[in-house]
Scaffold this active site. Structure first.
Site, mmCIF file in Angstrom:
data_model
loop_
_atom_site.group_PDB
_atom_site.id
_atom_site.type_symbol
_atom_site.label_atom_id
_atom_site.label_comp_id
_atom_site.label_asym_id
_atom_site.label_seq_id
_atom_site.Cartn_x
_atom_site.Cartn_y
_atom_site.Cartn_z
ATOM 1 N N HIS A 14 8.691 37.780 -33.711
ATOM 2 C CA HIS A 14 7.997 38.323 -34.882
ATOM 3 C C HIS A 14 7.306 39.652 -34.622
ATOM 4 C CE1 HIS A 14 9.523 35.225 -37.226
ATOM 5 N NE2 HIS A 14 8.968 34.278 -36.504
ATOM 6 N N ARG A 51 19.580 36.415 -33.399
ATOM 7 C CA ARG A 51 20.273 35.830 -34.552
ATOM 8 C C ARG A 51 21.564 36.567 -34.850
ATOM 9 N NH1 ARG A 51 18.233 32.542 -38.502
ATOM 10 N NH2 ARG A 51 16.295 31.519 -37.907
ATOM 11 N N ARG A 86 18.314 40.001 -37.505
ATOM 12 C CA ARG A 86 17.234 40.365 -38.433
ATOM 13 C C ARG A 86 15.951 40.781 -37.717
ATOM 14 N NH1 ARG A 86 15.525 34.510 -40.869
ATOM 15 N NH2 ARG A 86 17.714 34.448 -41.439
ATOM 16 N N HIS A 89 7.766 24.783 -32.078
ATOM 17 C CA HIS A 89 7.896 25.150 -33.494
ATOM 18 C C HIS A 89 6.643 24.790 -34.273
ATOM 19 C CE1 HIS A 89 9.719 26.410 -37.218
ATOM 20 N NE2 HIS A 89 10.676 26.932 -36.477
ATOM 21 N N HIS A 122 15.126 34.960 -29.981
ATOM 22 C CA HIS A 122 16.243 34.366 -30.711
ATOM 23 C C HIS A 122 17.097 35.522 -31.220
ATOM 24 C CE1 HIS A 122 17.568 31.461 -34.207
ATOM 25 N NE2 HIS A 122 18.582 31.991 -33.558
ATOM 26 N N THR A 151 13.983 28.632 -37.950
ATOM 27 C CA THR A 151 14.841 27.497 -37.595
ATOM 28 C C THR A 151 14.211 26.235 -38.195
ATOM 29 O OG1 THR A 151 15.159 28.683 -35.541
ATOM 30 C CG2 THR A 151 16.083 26.485 -35.667
ATOM 31 N N ASN A 162 7.394 33.398 -27.651
ATOM 32 C CA ASN A 162 8.503 33.937 -28.456
ATOM 33 C C ASN A 162 8.019 35.215 -29.160
ATOM 34 O OD1 ASN A 162 10.063 34.432 -30.845
ATOM 35 N ND2 ASN A 162 10.990 32.419 -30.605
ATOM 36 N N GLU A 187 14.537 20.509 -26.373
ATOM 37 C CA GLU A 187 13.259 20.981 -26.913
ATOM 38 C C GLU A 187 13.039 20.210 -28.201
ATOM 39 O OE1 GLU A 187 12.720 25.244 -27.415
ATOM 40 O OE2 GLU A 187 11.163 24.886 -28.919
ATOM 41 N N GLU A 227 17.396 32.028 -27.178
ATOM 42 C CA GLU A 227 17.742 31.083 -28.247
ATOM 43 C C GLU A 227 18.931 31.644 -28.988
ATOM 44 O OE1 GLU A 227 14.784 30.227 -31.170
ATOM 45 O OE2 GLU A 227 13.318 29.746 -29.643
HETATM 46 N N1 PXP Z 1 11.437 26.850 -30.411
HETATM 47 C C1 PXP Z 1 12.557 27.123 -31.105
HETATM 48 C C2 PXP Z 1 13.820 26.492 -30.677
HETATM 49 C C3 PXP Z 1 12.527 28.018 -32.192
HETATM 50 O O1 PXP Z 1 13.655 28.283 -32.886
HETATM 51 C C4 PXP Z 1 11.305 28.644 -32.521
HETATM 52 C C5 PXP Z 1 11.258 29.632 -33.645
HETATM 53 O O2 PXP Z 1 12.072 30.723 -33.370
HETATM 54 C C6 PXP Z 1 10.177 28.334 -31.756
HETATM 55 C C7 PXP Z 1 10.260 27.414 -30.726
HETATM 56 C C8 PXP Z 1 8.856 28.968 -32.025
HETATM 57 O O3 PXP Z 1 8.370 28.542 -33.270
HETATM 58 P P1 PXP Z 1 7.091 29.236 -33.852
HETATM 59 O O4 PXP Z 1 7.439 30.687 -34.072
HETATM 60 O O5 PXP Z 1 6.827 28.491 -35.105
HETATM 61 O O6 PXP Z 1 6.015 29.088 -32.820
#
Ligand code: PXP
Length: 235
Positions: free
Chosen positions: A9, A44, A48, A189, A42, A100, A6, A150, A69
């Site tokens: 960030h 949003r 953001r 997550h 994601h 999330t 992902n 998930e 996402e």
């Molecule tokens: N899976 C989902 C559904 C999420 O919303 C997120 C965060 O955007 C992640 C995985 C990844 O989480 P993390 O950034 O804490 O690794």
């Protein structure tokens, strides 16, 4: 087991200056060189971090699974149908949250989820639901017609000691239950370099979706070289 990276960030850092760097698309291509089996973003509702432009370019340039996402809204579903990611993960979304924070309230939103899933699947896109490690939620997820779930690993990631062990058991049990209902099972997550091993060892898991831990590590392992390169330019 697949690793979906992902890159939200990377975009968060870009948005700190509202400029063009670092570009999450460039980060995604480098992640793929590093072995990522998929890229997740994601989009949003408040945009953001990831922007529509990021999603559009990722769709064009990445040769691996693109996982979008999103909230199960009419607008977002329209975007998914237009962009056609390789899969969609439906997540809850609150404007004031930092990330999330929990899985979907699948019972409460069952009929809305069902409708969104039907529309997305109608375009040939498989759908995953981000849910808490709960037997009830897995059963409801199955009833919505989703292809995958998930399992939220946030509570496991934040717990310590015997509490963490208990949370891990819940995640493992949820994976087993999802598989027994014919759903594919992913997890994600809060996973990082210190807590990923036990989750990755869960039998039957299709994949892990990891963002913040990898971007955080990238900053640390990259900063020494970045400073050296700046010093060289200053000579
Ligand atoms: N899976 C989902 C559904 C999420 O919303 C997120 C965060 O955007 C992640 C995985 C990844 O989480 P993390 O950034 O804490 O690794």
């Amino acid at each position: 087991m697949i690793l979906g990276v992902n890159v939200d960030h990377v975009a968060t850092v870009r948005e700190a200056r509202k400029g063009i760097e670092p570009d999450p698309v460039m980060a995604a291509t480098l992640a793929i060189l590093g072995g990522a089996d998929g890229i997740t973003v994601h989009l949003r509702e408040d945009r953001r971090h990831i922007h529509d432009r990021d999603l559009r370019i990722l769709r064009e340039v990445i040769p691996v699974e693109l996982n979008l996402e999103m909230a199960a809204t009419k607008d977002m579903t329209g975007i998914a149908l237009k962009i056609k990611p390789d899969m969609v993960t439906l997540v809850p979304e609150k404007r004031e949250e930092l990330t999330t924070e929990g899985g979907l309230d699948v019972k409460r939103h069952k009929s809305n989820l069902k409708n969104a899933i039907k529309r997305i699947q109608g375009a040939g896109i498989p759908v995953s639901l981000f849910i808490n490690p709960s037997s009830d939620d897995i059963a409801v997820a199955k009833e919505t017609g989703a292809d995958m779930v998930e399992i939220h690993t946030g509570l496991y990631a934040n717990a310590r000691g015997s509490k963490q062990e208990k949370e891990l058991i819940k995640v493992a049990r949820s994976v087993k239950e999802a598989l027994s209902l014919g759903l594919d099972a992913n997890a994600g997550h809060g996973l990082n370099y210190f807590n990923v091993k036990s989750v990755a060892a869960i039998e039957g898991l299709r994949g892990l979706y990891i963002g913040h831990g990898i971007v955080s590590r990238a900053v640390l392992v990259g900063i020494e070289r970045a400073v050296r390169e700046m010093k060289e330019l200053m000579i």
